[in-house]
Design a protein around this motif. Structure first.
Motif, short mmCIF file in Angstrom:
data_model
loop_
_atom_site.label_atom_id
_atom_site.label_comp_id
_atom_site.label_asym_id
_atom_site.label_seq_id
_atom_site.Cartn_x
_atom_site.Cartn_y
_atom_site.Cartn_z
N MET A 44 44.10 37.65 41.44
CA MET A 44 42.96 38.65 41.22
C MET A 44 42.47 38.19 40.05
O MET A 44 41.05 38.34 40.17
CB MET A 44 43.45 39.88 41.38
CG MET A 44 44.20 40.55 42.74
SD MET A 44 42.98 40.15 44.09
CE MET A 44 41.60 41.18 43.58
N VAL A 45 42.86 37.87 38.98
CA VAL A 45 41.99 37.50 37.79
C VAL A 45 40.97 36.13 38.08
O VAL A 45 39.96 36.39 37.95
CB VAL A 45 43.08 37.19 36.70
CG1 VAL A 45 42.33 36.35 35.55
CG2 VAL A 45 43.82 38.44 36.10
N ALA A 46 41.61 35.18 38.66
CA ALA A 46 40.73 34.13 39.15
C ALA A 46 39.78 34.72 40.01
O ALA A 46 38.52 34.15 39.94
CB ALA A 46 41.65 33.16 39.73
N TRP A 47 40.10 35.51 40.87
CA TRP A 47 38.99 35.95 42.03
C TRP A 47 37.69 36.61 41.14
O TRP A 47 36.73 36.23 41.35
CB TRP A 47 39.81 36.75 42.90
CG TRP A 47 38.98 37.25 44.05
CD1 TRP A 47 38.35 38.38 44.36
CD2 TRP A 47 38.82 36.48 45.41
NE1 TRP A 47 37.71 38.38 45.57
CE2 TRP A 47 38.05 37.15 46.18
CE3 TRP A 47 39.25 35.36 45.67
CZ2 TRP A 47 37.68 36.60 47.42
CZ3 TRP A 47 39.04 34.81 47.05
CH2 TRP A 47 38.20 35.38 47.71
N GLU A 48 38.20 37.40 40.21
CA GLU A 48 37.12 38.32 39.71
C GLU A 48 36.39 37.16 38.52
O GLU A 48 35.05 37.46 38.62
CB GLU A 48 38.12 39.24 38.71
CG GLU A 48 36.98 40.18 38.02
CD GLU A 48 36.39 41.10 38.91
OE1 GLU A 48 36.77 41.53 40.03
OE2 GLU A 48 35.08 41.50 38.68
N LEU A 49 36.91 36.32 38.08
CA LEU A 49 36.34 35.36 37.26
C LEU A 49 35.56 34.77 38.03
O LEU A 49 34.48 34.35 37.68
CB LEU A 49 37.64 34.22 36.46
CG LEU A 49 37.05 33.72 35.21
CD1 LEU A 49 36.66 34.79 34.13
CD2 LEU A 49 38.03 32.99 34.68
N MET A 50 35.91 34.21 39.31
CA MET A 50 34.87 33.54 40.21
C MET A 50 33.57 34.32 40.58
O MET A 50 32.60 33.71 40.54
CB MET A 50 35.75 33.15 41.34
CG MET A 50 35.02 32.20 42.39
SD MET A 50 36.07 31.80 43.51
CE MET A 50 36.06 33.42 44.65
N ALA A 107 31.13 41.93 46.36
CA ALA A 107 32.29 41.01 45.95
C ALA A 107 33.18 41.89 45.66
O ALA A 107 34.53 41.87 45.79
CB ALA A 107 31.82 40.01 45.03
N HIS A 108 33.11 43.11 44.92
CA HIS A 108 33.95 43.98 44.59
C HIS A 108 34.36 44.92 45.65
O HIS A 108 35.56 45.11 45.51
CB HIS A 108 33.23 44.71 43.35
CG HIS A 108 33.51 44.17 42.08
ND1 HIS A 108 32.18 43.59 41.50
CD2 HIS A 108 34.28 43.91 41.06
CE1 HIS A 108 32.66 43.01 40.37
NE2 HIS A 108 33.87 42.98 40.15
N VAL A 109 33.72 45.07 46.68
CA VAL A 109 34.28 45.91 47.67
C VAL A 109 35.32 45.07 48.29
O VAL A 109 36.60 45.52 48.86
CB VAL A 109 33.04 46.01 48.66
CG1 VAL A 109 33.69 46.78 50.17
CG2 VAL A 109 32.25 47.38 48.00
N GLY A 110 34.90 43.80 48.56
CA GLY A 110 36.19 42.92 48.95
C GLY A 110 37.14 42.66 48.15
O GLY A 110 38.37 42.70 48.71
N ALA A 111 37.02 42.46 46.88
CA ALA A 111 38.23 42.52 45.94
C ALA A 111 39.10 43.84 46.07
O ALA A 111 40.33 43.47 46.03
CB ALA A 111 37.54 42.33 44.50
N ILE A 112 38.67 45.00 46.24
CA ILE A 112 39.42 46.24 46.35
C ILE A 112 40.16 45.96 47.74
O ILE A 112 41.50 46.39 47.65
CB ILE A 112 38.57 47.27 46.46
CG1 ILE A 112 37.93 47.80 44.94
CG2 ILE A 112 39.28 48.57 46.66
CD1 ILE A 112 36.77 48.73 45.38
N SER A 113 39.67 45.62 48.78
CA SER A 113 40.28 45.56 49.99
C SER A 113 41.23 44.28 49.85
O SER A 113 42.60 44.54 50.26
CB SER A 113 39.35 44.98 51.06
OG SER A 113 39.93 45.06 52.30
#
Lengths: 320, 231, 677
Positions: free
Chosen positions: C149-155, C183-189
């Motif tokens: 998740m850290v890497a995903w968010e950084l991306m 991107a954040h809606v997807g990240a929450i999922s």
């Protein structure tokens, strides 16, 4: 690679190159007879090609190298396709290199290059023709693929020679699935080769052209190669139809001279019948409005899908 | 062995099974053609063709299985659905002077796509039934169901009253075909009763159409909506 | 030096750290273009190439390695892992980014980012770019949910900054906002999916998730959440609305990376969750990505055909290809769930091959649009044309890309489509009632999408490069520089090689399918030039033979024509059918080229038309084609969120006494709770 196989492959290509203009000449003769006109000579397409090769090529000032190269590419793909389709024999060396899906891809390559060449000079009719050709193409390609799928569902392979062998060696049956797909294939053949009812190959009105509009800028040897390529395309489609629906007569076991010698007249017979049939269809049909062409192709697609569904439900035709 | 291949000369005894399957496939094709057809005269002709294929399948099945009542049923189908009803409908059309139908709800391609999905649904439903039935034509049960649903779809998407009646008759054809393929036909008394009902319905509907046309001056069923409640 | 490192995972991590270092180095002299171009991006390209080489060797050797980094939370450090799946995608990342970085080295030497000072400084751009690359690499290597998740968010963040490079323009700001939101809606999922996957052990490492036992309902919920999250990142319909806004807004090398590589990290994520973390997927899960993928493929292709902006066209084309990839994943899950691992391996092989192909094809095309934009300053297709004469090298290289994306043999796009169609044909054998009828019909949709891709590519290439120039200013267009040519050339070479050597690529992808589906992609023909991976069938494809025979035929034809006839050419004016006054404006426009699609697929669009009347002094024709989903789904959703926010805003009164009241009530409640316990 055995020399006999190589010789047979070359023979098949040579027969295709020779038979394609002859087939068109026969088709035009049948159409003339059916319209109660006096028919032109059977060898007229050959003479036209020869005449065109002699002429000087005239190119538009802003034609790019793509324009000059496209006729050779289109001709080359059609010849390769002729080598892959089992018109005379099902055991040739080139058949392993491409199956029916790749064959459809080769046709698509020819169509794309044709359209790009039409857009190259930048005239109104060329680009219009390119747009229409791509429209007919993008609808006809899935229909053709569905026809091949149904045949492959029956024969468990998408390699055209294997399909032919399988369909030829099984016992004679009335297969509604194949009947539906045969209708679909005929419709696709009419659309892709610019025959009536989708396109009139003899028209001179640019606004009604689909295929001819793309050849407006070509002359001399380029035009000759394009014309020959479209004759080859018609021949190829006819041979695909024979391979799928009338597969008897193709040499399958050894590639001996006896087998090939018998296969050539059988092919000629099939082509004669097909030419007469096509001429009949063209004579009784009227050309559709371009607006209706997608519906025509949707009908073809529907027939192919129906064939697949009927095959899926009814299963294999019963045998004792 | 010989090279090249020549067609195998053994046309075997199961040709009647193949013909029955071919009749089933033809029924499906006619049902689709009716869905896509715009002219009412052609619709009636297609209905007649459907009846003819049905009669042919019945007679073939009768010959294969030797059941006497199927012969009677086949001749009845031929007389009623191929000769009499189409003639009646043609007379009705001539007197009502309708030729074309209005554009259906979806365009033709949408209609055909919906028809395709309906047929897939019918085929999927019929697969377990096919395993259970024991008749010679059990494969055709799915097709019969598909024909019925397609006729229903045709009724839904049409606007002129005549084409809805034709859809109704086509549905009845499909039901009959389904009954034949599942259980070798219904009892004779049921078949005769159904035939009589259809005949009477046709006569009544004919009178009804004249009334509709007198009232609204058109056979477009949208006018019937004006009889609904005002909201 | 690199080859002597015995731990490929450590080497990869070191290379990712090197990318970060290169990015930080950009801050040293942020405004110096030549420094950014020559030093930073070229070093970044070298790092990318090295990454590709090391990952390829790890893939072929079949290594699996884990490493725990001393970074992260006290009791949850970063776990990293290199296995076949990660290696395959690292090869994709390294190879594609190498080509794009070399191009960028020449691209950022001038041009739209610096001309008016409107935009980010090149050094800062270099930082964002390389952090983006490094974070994508870390996503591929992460072995626990936290690192992922850290890497995903950084991306997401670094790519957001890349998208809004030209942040003075309001549309670009809006596009960036939409991108970040989705991107954040997807990240929450995805986060919720990881939360379910840990299955009660509260250990968030992937190893714990692999051994967790989930009930079927929870497993299905995890899969669907992961599908929504990764699908939103990849651009699956209906979560695709950000893609056609964000990808065109970014500068072209960033668009290339976004379309080519970032969408594939989402695919990687789904593969990791569905096949690795959730062992034994249930067969009916596969129906969802299959249906959504097929719909997406058709949707993307149809919309691409009616676009008038060249980068939006490519963005929609990316949506189409993502749809095909997800359809392949769905098919693989169905095959695996119904007990055919060999067929699942075939479908997965087709999917992975398509990921690889699309990365290079789409990057190539986006980079060439960058060159065109550089040379002409135009993105609108209605103002381009005839550029093959002014920019021959870009035209030739993007012809390779366009032909590849159209799926024509013998290039790479055809191979993956061929494999996908072959796996669809096996759908008739699945022992489930409706599915065996519907899947071959799915093949029809794939064929339709592929045919539409050809249409789209003819439009793209024909309107931009062929024909006559539609604007007089196009006469000043210039060809691209040497670095850009090298970048484009490398990607075009990759397209050709991937198309002509499918056997080798399939052999390389075999460890991945063995990891995911339990079955390797066997060769049922055993020659190096003939691809025959299909079990139970005698079908093969030999692109090298096709190319060779075709080439020989063409050469022979040219030779014989020259020999027997002649090669004379005369130049004259174009044929004008006797009308005389043909202008470049009479060519087909982009709108005109899309008209048949607009007619046939009317129901997909929401079209607003303004037609001229016969009495207009200045007749105008205006047409606006919009996405139905935007008006139908997103705007009501947005209004609902606003309504909810307004409702919650009642809590905020603005009066001090009210806030003191809240604190008082909370205190009394807590005291009551303590007393009651």
């Amino acid at each position: 690679m055995k020399t006999a196989a190589l010789a047979a492959q070359l023979l098949e290509i040579a027969v295709a190159l020779a038979a394609a203009p002859l087939f068109l000449g026969w088709l035009n003769q049948c159409r003339a007879w059916l319209s109660n006109r006096r028919a032109p000579s059977l060898l007229l397409p050959f003479r036209q090609l020869r005449k065109l090769f002699h002429k000087d090529a005239v190119l538009a000032r802003n034609a790019s190298p793509l324009f000059r190269a496209a006729p050779y590419v289109v001709f080359g793909t059609m010849v390769v396709a002729a080598g892959i389709i089992p018109s005379l024999s099902a055991r040739l060396p080139l058949v392993a290199a491409a199956d029916a899906v790749a064959l459809v891809g080769l046709f698509a390559t020819a169509r794309v290059f044709l359209s790009l060449a039409a857009m190259d000079v930048g005239t109104a009719f060329g680009t219009l023709g390119a747009r229409r050709e791509m429209m007919v193409g993008f609808l006809a390609e899935p229909a053709l693929l569905m026809v091949i799928f149904v045949a492959s569902l029956i024969s468990a392979t998408t390699a055209l020679p294997a399909i032919s062998e399988h369909l030829a060696t099984r016992t004679l049956t009335i297969d509604p699935a194949l009947a539906f797909t045969a209708v679909a294939f005929t419709l696709v053949l009419l659309a892709e080769n610019a025959r009536i009812p989708v396109d009139n190959p003899a028209t001179h009105l640019e606004l009604t052209m689909i295929h001819e509009a793309m050849l407006l800028e070509y002359s001399a040897r380029h035009l000759a190669l394009m014309e020959w390529a479209s004759q080859l395309r018609l021949f190829n489609y006819a041979c695909i139809g024979f391979a799928l629906f009338i597969p008897w007569g193709i040499a399958t076991r050894e590639i001996g001279p006896a087998g090939l010698a018998l296969a050539v007249p059988i092919l000629a017979l099939k082509l004669a019948a097909a030419g007469a049939g096509l001429a009949l269809i063209e004579t009784v049909s009227a050309k559709l409005r371009i607006l209706r062409a997608p519906e025509f192709l949707a009908t073809a697609f529907l027939f192919a899908v129906l064939g697949m569904l009927v095959r899926g439900l009814l299963g294999a035709p019963p045998s004792p | 062995m010989t090279d090249p291949l020549l067609p195998s000369a053994a046309i075997h005894v199961a040709i009647d099974r193949q013909l029955l399957d071919a009749c089933a496939a033809l029924q499906l094709l006619i049902a689709f053609a009716m869905l896509a057809q715009r002219r009412i005269v052609s619709l009636v002709n297609l209905l007649a063709a459907q009846g003819a294929v049905l009669a042919a399948a019945t007679l073939l099945l009768a010959w294969r299985t030797g059941q006497g009542h199927l012969y009677v049923s086949g001749v009845l189908t031929l007389a009623l659905k191929v000769a009499f009803l189409p003639w009646l409908l043609h007379r009705l059309i001539d007197r009502l002077e309708v030729r074309f139908d209005a554009e259906p709800a979806l365009n033709v391609s949408g209609n055909l796509l919906a028809g395709l999905l309906v047929v897939v649904f019918a085929f999927g439903l019929a697969q377990p039934i096919t395993h259970l039935a024991s008749t010679a034509m059990r494969n055709a049960i799915g097709i019969a169901l598909g024909v019925v649903l397609l006729a229903f779809l045709m009724m839904i998407t049409r606007r002129k009253a005549i084409s809805q009646v034709i859809g109704f008759l086509s549905m009845e054809n499909g039901l009959f075909f389904g009954a034949m393929s599942a259980t070798y036909g219904m009892p004779m008394v049921v078949e005769l009763g159904v035939a009589l009902d259809v005949l009477v319905a046709m006569l009544v509907l004919g009178v009804f159409f004249f009334q509709i046309r007198e009232q609204f001056d058109s056979l477009d069923l949208h006018h019937l909506e004006s009889l609904g409640e005002r909201r | 030096m690199i080859s002597s490192v015995s731990s490929p995972l450590a080497a990869c991590l070191a290379l990712l750290a090197a990318w970060l270092a290169v990015g930080v180095a950009g801050l040293v002299r942020p405004r110096d273009v030549r420094y950014a171009g020559r030093a930073l991006f070229l070093v970044g390209a070298l790092i990318g190439a090295a990454l590709a080489v090391i990952a390829a060797r790890a893939l072929l050797a079949g290594t699996t390695e884990s490493l725990v980094l001393p970074v992260g939370l006290p009791d949850l450090p970063f776990h990293t892992r290199l296995d076949a799946l990660s290696s395959a995608f690292l090869v994709l990342l390294g190879a594609a980014s190498a080509g794009v970085s070399i191009f960028s080295a020449g691209y950022f030497r001038g041009g739209e980012t610096l001309a008016s000072g409107a935009g980010t400084a090149p050094g800062l751009l270099g930082l964002q770019y390389h952090v983006f690359l490094a974070s994508m690499g870390l996503v591929l290597l992460a072995d626990d949910a936290y690192a992922f998740m850290v890497a995903w968010e950084l991306m997401a963040l670094s790519s957001y900054f890349l998208v809004v490079t030209q942040h003075r323009i309001p549309e670009i700001r809006g596009a960036g906002f939409l991108y970040l939101l989705m991107a954040h809606v997807g990240a929450i999922s995805i986060l919720l999916a990881f939360g379910i996957l840990q299955g009660g052990s509260w250990q968030f490492t992937f190893d714990a998730m692999r051994t967790a036992h989930l009930s079927p309902a929870w497993a299905a919920a995890a899969f669907l959440l992961a599908l929504v999250g990764f699908g939103a990142k990849a651009g699956l319909v209906p979560f695709h609305v950000w893609l056609p806004e964000a990808h065109p807004a970014a500068p072209s090398p960033a668009s290339a990376l976004l379309s080519g590589v970032m969408l594939k990290t989402a695919v990687y994520g789904l593969l990791r969750v569905a096949f690795d973390l959730l062992k034994d997927p249930v067969w009916w899960w596969g129906l969802v990505p299959l249906a959504a993928g097929l719909l997406t493929a058709l949707y993307g292709a149809v919309f691409a055909a009616v676009q008038t902006d060249m980068k939006r066209l490519l963005a929609y084309s990316s949506i189409e290809n993502v749809g095909l990839i997800f359809a392949g994943i769905g098919l693989a899950i169905i095959f695996l769930g119904t007990g055919s691992p060999a067929l699942a391996a075939l479908a997965l092989g087709a999917t992975l091959y398509h990921c690889l192909n699309h990365a290079v094809m789409k990057s190539l095309l986006f980079l060439s649009t960058g060159s065109v934009l550089h040379a002409t300053g135009e993105r609108n297709l209605g103002r381009l044309g005839g550029l093959i004469h002014r920019m021959p090298s870009v035209a030739v290289l993007s012809l390779v890309g366009a032909l590849a994306l159209a799926g024509l043999p013998p290039l790479n796009g055809f191979v993956s489509e061929w494999l996908l169609l072959q796996s669809f044909l096996f759908g008739g054998r699945i022992p489930r009632p409706f599915v065996d009828l519907l899947i071959p019909m799915g093949a029809a949709v794939v064929a339709l999408a592929a045919a539409l891709a050809g249409y789209v590519m003819v439009k793209f290439y024909g309107v931009i490069f062929l024909g006559q120039p539609r604007e007089p200013s196009l006469a000043h267009a210039h060809d691209c520089g040497i670095l850009e040519r090298v970048g484009l050339g490398l990607l075009a070479l990759a397209c050709v090689l991937l198309g002509l050597a499918p056997v080798q690529v399939i052999a390389a992808l075999s460890p991945v399918t063995r990891l995911l589906a339990g079955s390797a992609l066997a060769q049922h023909g055993a020659t190096w030039w003939l691809l025959a991976p299909v079990p139970m069938r005698t079908v093969s494809y030999g692109p090298l033979a096709v190319l060779l025979v075709g080439g020989i035929v063409i050469a022979l034809t040219v030779l014989m024509v020259r020999l027997f006839y002649h090669g004379r050419v005369r130049r004259a004016r174009a044929w004008d059918c006797g009308f005389g006054a043909l202008t470049p404006r009479m060519q087909d426009t982009a709108e005109g080229f899309g008209q048949p699609i607009r007619n046939i697929f009317q129901s997909f669009f929401r079209i607003e038309r303004e037609l001229p009347t016969p009495t207009d002094r200045q007749p105008r024709y205006r047409i606006e084609i919009a996405d139905r989903l935007w008006r139908g789904l997103y705007e009501p959703l947005g209004r609902a969120v606003e309504w909810l926010a307004d409702a919650v805003a009642i809590v905020q009164r603005g009066r001090l006494s009210t806030y003191l009241l809240y604190s008082f009530v909370t205190l009394t409640l807590l005291l009551a709770l303590v007393l009651a316990a």
